[in-house]
Design an enzyme around this catalytic site. Structure first.
Site, short mmCIF file in Angstrom:
data_model
loop_
_atom_site.label_atom_id
_atom_site.label_comp_id
_atom_site.label_asym_id
_atom_site.label_seq_id
_atom_site.Cartn_x
_atom_site.Cartn_y
_atom_site.Cartn_z
N ASP A 16 107.54 52.99 19.01
CA ASP A 16 106.24 53.21 19.64
C ASP A 16 106.28 54.53 20.44
O ASP A 16 107.37 54.99 20.79
CB ASP A 16 106.01 52.01 20.57
CG ASP A 16 104.87 52.21 21.52
OD1 ASP A 16 103.75 52.42 21.05
OD2 ASP A 16 105.10 52.16 22.74
N ASP A 18 103.62 55.63 23.35
CA ASP A 18 103.22 55.52 24.75
C ASP A 18 103.94 54.38 25.46
O ASP A 18 103.89 53.23 25.03
CB ASP A 18 101.71 55.28 24.85
CG ASP A 18 100.94 56.51 24.46
OD1 ASP A 18 100.89 57.44 25.27
OD2 ASP A 18 100.41 56.53 23.34
N LYS A 159 100.61 46.79 13.54
CA LYS A 159 101.74 47.68 13.27
C LYS A 159 102.73 46.97 12.34
O LYS A 159 103.48 47.63 11.62
CB LYS A 159 102.46 48.04 14.57
CG LYS A 159 101.72 49.02 15.47
CD LYS A 159 102.64 49.45 16.63
CE LYS A 159 101.91 50.30 17.65
NZ LYS A 159 102.81 50.71 18.75
N ASP A 182 106.84 48.58 23.66
CA ASP A 182 106.54 48.12 25.02
C ASP A 182 105.28 47.27 25.15
O ASP A 182 104.97 46.83 26.24
CB ASP A 182 106.37 49.32 25.95
CG ASP A 182 105.02 49.98 25.80
OD1 ASP A 182 104.55 50.09 24.65
OD2 ASP A 182 104.41 50.36 26.82
N ASP A 186 103.18 45.96 19.73
CA ASP A 186 104.50 46.09 19.13
C ASP A 186 105.09 44.75 18.73
O ASP A 186 106.11 44.70 18.02
CB ASP A 186 105.45 46.81 20.10
CG ASP A 186 104.99 48.23 20.39
OD1 ASP A 186 104.75 48.96 19.41
OD2 ASP A 186 104.86 48.59 21.57
#
Ligand SMILES: O=C(O)COP(=O)(O)O
Length: 233
Positions: A16, A18, A159, A182, A186
């Site tokens: 990931d 951000d 994702k 995070d 995710d």
């Protein structure tokens, strides 16, 4: 923390941006660049952001362009394989109804957050969630809170479905990957990856879905995860 070298036998990585490669202010931590650049297996940049951001990151890091953008709505492998899935029209209808109800997406006139988006719409965390969630549900969509934006998207696209598409394209299995992330968005990669690591600043959904949680937060957590990937196998 010292910058670790990626393990020589490192598995493919899905990571990931951000909150994972960045610091708290969303700036990418420059210490992650050599780690990604030297990774000895495929690196998949998987983000809620629109495609230009992760593509630029791959270009500037100097790695193959393998990208999951828009939470799985857009999958790009190299320069030839581009898969776009989702319901942008439904997401646009949600945005229109939200505006009509008197709310703003919250990104200013230029709206760089949605300008290049193809399958979903993102709304600022400063805008109210409840009416957005209600309107999204009326249109058969869901709202995912990444900690950086509310994403209005098709519930069937994640994702994780993006990782399945990338893995197929690379002749790999999702379980071949180590995943680091995070947030809520995710969890779907964590469920499919063979090894999943949440950084310490992760939200509750990501923490619950991850096999390991780092002690360190943000990019320090990513660098710790790299060490963990080296020892976990
Ligand atoms: O921009 C966002 O909302 C989320 O992006 P991320 O998936 O890279 O954390």
């Amino acid at each position: 923390m010292d910058v670790p070298s990626p393990p020589a036998d490192a598995p493919p990585l899905v990571v990931d941006i951000d909150g994972t490669l960045t610091d708290e202010s969303r700036a990418v931590d420059p210490r992650v660049f050599p780690v990604l650049h030297e990774w000895p297996a495929p690196v998949v940049v998987a983000t809620g952001k629109s495609m230009p951001y992760p593509v630029a990151l791959c270009d500037f890091v100097g790695i193959e362009t393998v990208v999951i953008a828009e939470n799985g709505g857009v999958v790009l492998v190299g320069r030839d394989t581009l898969r776009i899935e989702g319901d942008r029209a439904a997401a646009d209808a949600v945005a229109a109804a939200y505006r009509e109800a008197g709310y703003d997406l919250g990104w200013g006139e230029a709206d760089l957050v949605n300008r290049w988006r193809e399958t979903e719409v993102a709304v600022s965390l400063d805008s109210p969630l409840e009416p957005l969630a209600d309107i999204a549900a009326e249109h058969g969509l869901e709202v995912v809170d990444t900690g950086f934006a509310y994403h209005v998207k098709s519930p069937a696209i994640t994702k994780g479905t993006g990782l399945e598409a990338v893995a197929e394209e690379l002749d790999l299995a999702p379980a071949d990957f180590a995943a680091v992330g995070d947030s809520e968005n995710d969890a779907a990669t964590f469920e499919r990856a063979g090894l999943s690591i949440a950084v310490a600043n992760a939200d509750e959904t990501a923490l619950a879905a991850a096999e390991y949680v780092t002690d360190a937060r943000y990019a320090d957590g990513f660098l710790e995860a790299v060490e963990r990937i080296g020892t976990a196998r």
